[in-house]
Design an enzyme around this catalytic site. Sequence first.
Site, PDB file in Angstrom:
ATOM      1  CE1 TYR A  65      -3.240   8.464   8.053  1.00  0.00           C
ATOM      2  CE2 TYR A  65      -4.363   6.626   7.095  1.00  0.00           C
ATOM      3  CZ  TYR A  65      -3.611   7.396   8.198  1.00  0.00           C
ATOM      4  OH  TYR A  65      -3.810   6.773   9.571  1.00  0.00           O
ATOM      5  CG  LEU A 105     -15.746  -5.301  12.747  1.00  0.00           C
ATOM      6  CD1 LEU A 105     -16.776  -4.651  13.663  1.00  0.00           C
ATOM      7  CD2 LEU A 105     -14.792  -6.092  13.930  1.00  0.00           C
ATOM      8  NE  ARG A 119      -9.926  -4.729  13.665  1.00  0.00           N
ATOM      9  CZ  ARG A 119     -11.011  -3.918  13.915  1.00  0.00           C
ATOM     10  NH1 ARG A 119     -10.935  -3.036  15.115  1.00  0.00           N
ATOM     11  NH2 ARG A 119     -12.003  -3.603  12.885  1.00  0.00           N
ATOM     12  NE  ARG A 129      -8.523  -0.327   2.732  1.00  0.00           N
ATOM     13  CZ  ARG A 129      -8.364  -1.090   3.795  1.00  0.00           C
ATOM     14  NH1 ARG A 129      -7.762  -0.918   4.792  1.00  0.00           N
ATOM     15  NH2 ARG A 129      -8.885  -2.421   3.836  1.00  0.00           N
ATOM     16  CD  GLN A 157      -2.889   1.227   2.517  1.00  0.00           C
ATOM     17  OE1 GLN A 157      -1.960   1.134   3.476  1.00  0.00           O
ATOM     18  NE2 GLN A 157      -4.162   1.112   2.474  1.00  0.00           N
TER      19      GLN A 157
HETATM   20  C1  LIG Z   1      -3.087  -2.834  13.659  1.00  0.00           C
HETATM   21  C2  LIG Z   1      -3.689  -2.160  12.363  1.00  0.00           C
HETATM   22  C3  LIG Z   1      -2.974  -1.301  11.365  1.00  0.00           C
HETATM   23  C4  LIG Z   1      -3.717  -0.738  10.430  1.00  0.00           C
HETATM   24  N1  LIG Z   1      -2.913  -0.334   9.338  1.00  0.00           N
HETATM   25  C5  LIG Z   1      -3.767   0.261   8.178  1.00  0.00           C
HETATM   26  C6  LIG Z   1      -2.862   0.428   6.906  1.00  0.00           C
HETATM   27  O1  LIG Z   1      -1.766   0.440   7.285  1.00  0.00           O
HETATM   28  N2  LIG Z   1      -3.487   0.914   5.861  1.00  0.00           N
HETATM   29  C7  LIG Z   1      -5.068   0.840   5.764  1.00  0.00           C
HETATM   30  O2  LIG Z   1      -5.700   1.012   4.758  1.00  0.00           O
HETATM   31  N3  LIG Z   1      -5.717   0.184   6.997  1.00  0.00           N
HETATM   32  C8  LIG Z   1      -5.114  -0.140   8.105  1.00  0.00           C
HETATM   33  N4  LIG Z   1      -5.661  -0.502   9.066  1.00  0.00           N
HETATM   34  C9  LIG Z   1      -7.353  -0.961   8.933  1.00  0.00           C
HETATM   35  C10 LIG Z   1      -7.520  -2.420   8.420  1.00  0.00           C
HETATM   36  O3  LIG Z   1      -6.796  -2.545   6.942  1.00  0.00           O
HETATM   37  C11 LIG Z   1      -8.739  -2.677   8.157  1.00  0.00           C
HETATM   38  O4  LIG Z   1      -9.459  -2.004   7.289  1.00  0.00           O
HETATM   39  C12 LIG Z   1      -9.771  -2.575   9.691  1.00  0.00           C
HETATM   40  O5  LIG Z   1      -8.546  -2.808  10.588  1.00  0.00           O
HETATM   41  C13 LIG Z   1     -10.894  -3.327   9.554  1.00  0.00           C
HETATM   42  O6  LIG Z   1     -10.634  -4.805   9.026  1.00  0.00           O
HETATM   43  P1  LIG Z   1     -10.858  -5.721  10.403  1.00  0.00           P
HETATM   44  O7  LIG Z   1     -12.031  -5.679  10.975  1.00  0.00           O
HETATM   45  O8  LIG Z   1     -10.872  -7.143   9.533  1.00  0.00           O
HETATM   46  O9  LIG Z   1      -9.526  -5.439  11.173  1.00  0.00           O
HETATM   47  C14 LIG Z   1      -4.961  -1.201  10.300  1.00  0.00           C
HETATM   48  C15 LIG Z   1      -5.967  -1.633  11.381  1.00  0.00           C
HETATM   49  C16 LIG Z   1      -5.247  -2.143  12.222  1.00  0.00           C
HETATM   50  C17 LIG Z   1      -6.076  -3.393  13.177  1.00  0.00           C
END
Ligand SMILES: Cc1cc2nc3c(=O)[nH]c(=O)nc-3n(C[C@H](O)[C@H](O)[C@H](O)COP(=O)(O)O)c2cc1C
Length: 377
Positions: free
Chosen positions: A192, A315, A338, A241, A108
């Site tokens: 961003y 989620l 997560r 994204r 990314q």
């Molecule tokens: C530890 C962590 C770091 C993340 N870093 C990024 C990132 O670098 N770029 C991004 O677009 N989203 C980032 N996110 C958001 C995730 O890509 C994702 O959209 C978000 O956690 C929802 O998905 P989930 O419910 O499966 O965790 C991050 C989320 C977490 C938990």
Amino acid sequence: MTALADSSQPPPLFTAFSIRKVTFRNRIVVTPMCQYVADDGHVQLWHCAHHSRFALSGIGGAIVEATGVTRDGRITLGCLGIYLDEHVGGLKRIVDIYHSQGIPVGIQLSHAGRKASAAVPLKGAAPLADADPDRAWTAMAPSAVALTDRWPIPREMTEHDIETIIEAFGIAAERACRAGFDFLEIHGAHGYLVNSYFSPIANRRSDSWGGAPLENRMRFPLGVAAEIRRRIPAEMPVFYRASVVDGLEGGVTIEDTAALARELKACGVDLIDCSSGGITGPSGRAFERPAPGYLVPYAREVRERAGVPTMAVGLIVEAGQANAIVANGDADLVAMGRQLLAEPSFPYHAAQALGHPKPESVLPESYAFFLERRNFG
Ligand SMILES: Cc1cc2nc3c(=O)[nH]c(=O)nc-3n(C[C@H](O)[C@H](O)[C@H](O)COP(=O)(O)O)c2cc1C
């Protein structure tokens, strides 16, 4: 929800998906997740350990975390960077880990804009100017409008800045190719820089790069996409994204994002990764209380309205839920974060739960051989 219709066929979540020359062997993709442990943008052993967990887990693809295209474009001092040729070697180690398992991996490409110069989340994610003033830097943005009253006012970008940053995305894309990445993702979400050009909340410019007209607010995201596409091989996919909605009065709407997606597609973007929010507050939160699958309807709408493949995120935590997203045509790929941190074996467990005819086959051969022969008696 669980698809057990034809037990001789893999469930939809475990079917292959191809874009340009890249094939994902199933639809589960590791979403980008910042680890905040880089040193001047360089990959650390932790990144390799973190990605190895996923590479051995049966996922279909992965995207490396938000990686700064310039040093000042990092969110925090712990973010990965791709602003030096010297970053390529470390990134290649991550690529090699995935390639050793035949898994396509993307990166990314990111510029934090007015959200740059923050403390790492473990230290509060506050403006670095408060937490560690000696190491803070001045952020740049489309307009001199602070993220919230707690954040410093960013410097409004000049025409020269705009050209320089668009070029930095292109140079970063070339470095990503040298590192061996199979595909790229433009970070156009979460408030961003790229997102902040598209959102009328952050972009208050009165020149051709901003203001009320959608066409002006698209100019920077499209400029980045075109510059990247110009510099990379035709067979390499580009994802984008998006924060599909700002979730705020006067902010980006689903109609705006569908229009952007159509234009991005014309610029050679292949898939829209549908997230939300972050234009004034925490990333990804356009909703008070996110519920499982809360962003999936956006992936479906963008897919239908713009006629472009999408990836759903947010989620997605359970096998039947992930499978239904693909089976129902809500999205082409399913990004997970997560839940994979909590349960890296999710793909194998999902294959079992969904009645995959050979669930072990999603795992590396060295594991699959023994698991196939395991007998619980
Ligand atoms: C530890 C962590 C770091 C993340 N870093 C990024 C990132 O670098 N770029 C991004 O677009 N989203 C980032 N996110 C958001 C995730 O890509 C994702 O959209 C978000 O956690 C929802 O998905 P989930 O419910 O499966 O965790 C991050 C989320 C977490 C938990």
